[in-house]
Scaffold this motif. Sequence first.
Motif, PDB file in Angstrom:
ATOM      1  N   LYS A  82       2.319  -3.166  40.355  1.00  0.00           N
ATOM      2  CA  LYS A  82       2.550  -2.744  41.733  1.00  0.00           C
ATOM      3  C   LYS A  82       1.403  -3.177  42.626  1.00  0.00           C
ATOM      4  N   TRP A  83       0.202  -3.142  42.098  1.00  0.00           N
ATOM      5  CA  TRP A  83      -0.962  -3.579  42.877  1.00  0.00           C
ATOM      6  C   TRP A  83      -0.794  -5.030  43.293  1.00  0.00           C
ATOM      7  N   MET A  84      -0.302  -5.873  42.377  1.00  0.00           N
ATOM      8  CA  MET A  84      -0.098  -7.279  42.688  1.00  0.00           C
ATOM      9  C   MET A  84       1.021  -7.451  43.701  1.00  0.00           C
ATOM     10  N   VAL A  85       2.105  -6.656  43.571  1.00  0.00           N
ATOM     11  CA  VAL A  85       3.200  -6.735  44.532  1.00  0.00           C
ATOM     12  C   VAL A  85       2.718  -6.331  45.912  1.00  0.00           C
ATOM     13  N   ASN A  86       1.854  -5.318  45.990  1.00  0.00           N
ATOM     14  CA  ASN A  86       1.295  -4.896  47.272  1.00  0.00           C
ATOM     15  C   ASN A  86       0.493  -6.015  47.914  1.00  0.00           C
ATOM     16  N   LYS A  87      -0.193  -6.817  47.094  1.00  0.00           N
ATOM     17  CA  LYS A  87      -0.942  -7.955  47.621  1.00  0.00           C
ATOM     18  C   LYS A  87       0.018  -8.961  48.257  1.00  0.00           C
ATOM     19  N   ILE A  88       1.161  -9.202  47.569  1.00  0.00           N
ATOM     20  CA  ILE A  88       2.139 -10.149  48.083  1.00  0.00           C
ATOM     21  C   ILE A  88       2.715  -9.632  49.402  1.00  0.00           C
ATOM     22  N   LYS A  89       2.922  -8.320  49.499  1.00  0.00           N
ATOM     23  CA  LYS A  89       3.481  -7.742  50.712  1.00  0.00           C
ATOM     24  C   LYS A  89       2.428  -7.597  51.809  1.00  0.00           C
ATOM     25  N   GLY A  90       1.199  -7.974  51.524  1.00  0.00           N
ATOM     26  CA  GLY A  90       0.166  -7.939  52.555  1.00  0.00           C
ATOM     27  C   GLY A  90      -0.594  -6.632  52.633  1.00  0.00           C
ATOM     28  N   LYS A  91      -0.442  -5.771  51.639  1.00  0.00           N
ATOM     29  CA  LYS A  91      -1.134  -4.491  51.654  1.00  0.00           C
ATOM     30  C   LYS A  91      -2.416  -4.587  50.836  1.00  0.00           C
ATOM     31  N   MET A  92      -3.348  -5.365  51.315  1.00  0.00           N
ATOM     32  CA  MET A  92      -4.606  -5.515  50.608  1.00  0.00           C
ATOM     33  C   MET A  92      -5.438  -4.246  50.755  1.00  0.00           C
ATOM     34  N   GLN A  93      -5.918  -3.709  49.637  1.00  0.00           N
ATOM     35  CA  GLN A  93      -6.734  -2.506  49.669  1.00  0.00           C
ATOM     36  C   GLN A  93      -8.199  -2.874  49.703  1.00  0.00           C
ATOM     37  N   LYS A  94      -8.981  -1.959  50.218  1.00  0.00           N
ATOM     38  CA  LYS A  94     -10.433  -2.146  50.242  1.00  0.00           C
ATOM     39  C   LYS A  94     -10.972  -2.071  48.822  1.00  0.00           C
ATOM     40  N   PRO A  95     -12.121  -2.662  48.546  1.00  0.00           N
ATOM     41  CA  PRO A  95     -12.719  -2.574  47.208  1.00  0.00           C
ATOM     42  C   PRO A  95     -12.930  -1.120  46.798  1.00  0.00           C
ATOM     43  N   LEU A  96     -12.805  -0.858  45.511  1.00  0.00           N
ATOM     44  CA  LEU A  96     -12.949   0.507  45.004  1.00  0.00           C
ATOM     45  C   LEU A  96     -14.295   1.130  45.364  1.00  0.00           C
ATOM     46  N   PRO A  97     -15.431   0.414  45.221  1.00  0.00           N
ATOM     47  CA  PRO A  97     -16.717   1.023  45.610  1.00  0.00           C
ATOM     48  C   PRO A  97     -16.739   1.468  47.071  1.00  0.00           C
ATOM     49  N   LEU A  99     -14.109   2.483  48.821  1.00  0.00           N
ATOM     50  CA  LEU A  99     -13.293   3.692  48.908  1.00  0.00           C
ATOM     51  C   LEU A  99     -14.094   4.908  48.450  1.00  0.00           C
ATOM     52  N   LEU A 100     -14.817   4.764  47.338  1.00  0.00           N
ATOM     53  CA  LEU A 100     -15.632   5.873  46.829  1.00  0.00           C
ATOM     54  C   LEU A 100     -16.698   6.275  47.842  1.00  0.00           C
ATOM     55  N   LYS A 101     -17.309   5.295  48.478  1.00  0.00           N
ATOM     56  CA  LYS A 101     -18.355   5.575  49.469  1.00  0.00           C
ATOM     57  C   LYS A 101     -17.788   6.371  50.643  1.00  0.00           C
ATOM     58  N   GLU A 102     -16.588   6.015  51.084  1.00  0.00           N
ATOM     59  CA  GLU A 102     -15.966   6.719  52.195  1.00  0.00           C
ATOM     60  C   GLU A 102     -15.672   8.169  51.851  1.00  0.00           C
ATOM     61  N   TYR A 103     -15.485   8.442  50.566  1.00  0.00           N
ATOM     62  CA  TYR A 103     -15.221   9.819  50.129  1.00  0.00           C
ATOM     63  C   TYR A 103     -16.476  10.473  49.554  1.00  0.00           C
ATOM     64  N   LYS A 158     -15.623  14.826  46.026  1.00  0.00           N
ATOM     65  CA  LYS A 158     -15.152  15.354  44.738  1.00  0.00           C
ATOM     66  C   LYS A 158     -13.979  14.551  44.187  1.00  0.00           C
ATOM     67  N   LEU A 159     -14.027  14.278  42.888  1.00  0.00           N
ATOM     68  CA  LEU A 159     -12.913  13.711  42.144  1.00  0.00           C
ATOM     69  C   LEU A 159     -12.525  14.750  41.096  1.00  0.00           C
ATOM     70  N   SER A 160     -11.405  15.413  41.294  1.00  0.00           N
ATOM     71  CA  SER A 160     -10.988  16.506  40.414  1.00  0.00           C
ATOM     72  C   SER A 160      -9.753  16.114  39.600  1.00  0.00           C
ATOM     73  N   GLU A 161      -9.377  17.007  38.683  1.00  0.00           N
ATOM     74  CA  GLU A 161      -8.214  16.790  37.808  1.00  0.00           C
ATOM     75  C   GLU A 161      -8.301  15.426  37.110  1.00  0.00           C
ATOM     76  N   VAL A 162      -9.485  15.103  36.639  1.00  0.00           N
ATOM     77  CA  VAL A 162      -9.751  13.780  36.063  1.00  0.00           C
ATOM     78  C   VAL A 162      -9.120  13.646  34.673  1.00  0.00           C
ATOM     79  N   GLU A 163      -8.509  12.508  34.447  1.00  0.00           N
ATOM     80  CA  GLU A 163      -7.979  12.134  33.130  1.00  0.00           C
ATOM     81  C   GLU A 163      -8.460  10.720  32.828  1.00  0.00           C
ATOM     82  N   GLY A 164      -9.063  10.515  31.648  1.00  0.00           N
ATOM     83  CA  GLY A 164      -9.444   9.173  31.247  1.00  0.00           C
ATOM     84  C   GLY A 164     -10.934   8.886  31.252  1.00  0.00           C
ATOM     85  N   ILE A 165     -11.786   9.930  31.397  1.00  0.00           N
ATOM     86  CA  ILE A 165     -13.242   9.754  31.347  1.00  0.00           C
ATOM     87  C   ILE A 165     -13.827  10.771  30.364  1.00  0.00           C
TER      88      ILE A 165
END
Length: 212
Positions: A82-97, A99-103, A158-165
């Motif tokens: 889905k991330w790749m499809v979003n790129k094709i549709k023009g929905k480029m997201q900001k880099p993850l770092p 996004l974390l900084k903004e939060y 805060k990052l809550s309800e974490v799964e996978g770390i």
Amino acid sequence: MRALRRSRTVRTPWRVLMSQPFSSRCPRLATLLQSTTRTTKSAGDVDPALVLSSTDAEYSVLGGFCLLCLQSISSSMGDGAKWMVNKIKGKMQKPLPQLLKEYDLPMGLFPQDATNYEFDEETKKLTVHIASACEVGYKDSLVLRFFTCVTGKLNKGKLSEVEGIKTKILIWIKVTAVRTEASKVHFCAGLNKTRNRDAYEVVRDGVSIDKF
């Protein structure tokens, strides 16, 4: 012996092609739209056949049709696709770092390989995709383990309800939340681990592991 004459494909120039009627350029799509026309006309709606009288409108119809195809494809794929499809549709997201900084979370919380992610701004659900399960060692000697898919609820500081770390406290224990407070970062894993935030502001490479 008579030489065989090679057949030659004649290509229609682009300008000539675009000057042709829509039904000639895209016969299959035109047939589909005509069937849609009959359906909507019987329902008392505006006749879509009128739309085909304008070249600009044709592009709008074609673009909308392609967008519907992409949405259909993305609904049947996994999050990474889905991330790749979003790129094709023009929905480029900001880099993850970023996004974390903004939060108000450390920019280097996730490993270098964590470049693909999904974030729902309404539900605040964050899903981070990592190429393989790995361990990351930080400059304060803390080690975190990351699964190939990490999820959590992202809010300011805060990052809550974490799964996978996971982190190690004698044994590997699941991290359930990460929160920040001024220059400190707190990892909730049974017991809280409080660390200096600056140790997690640099994105680091992960070391692949066989088992999470």
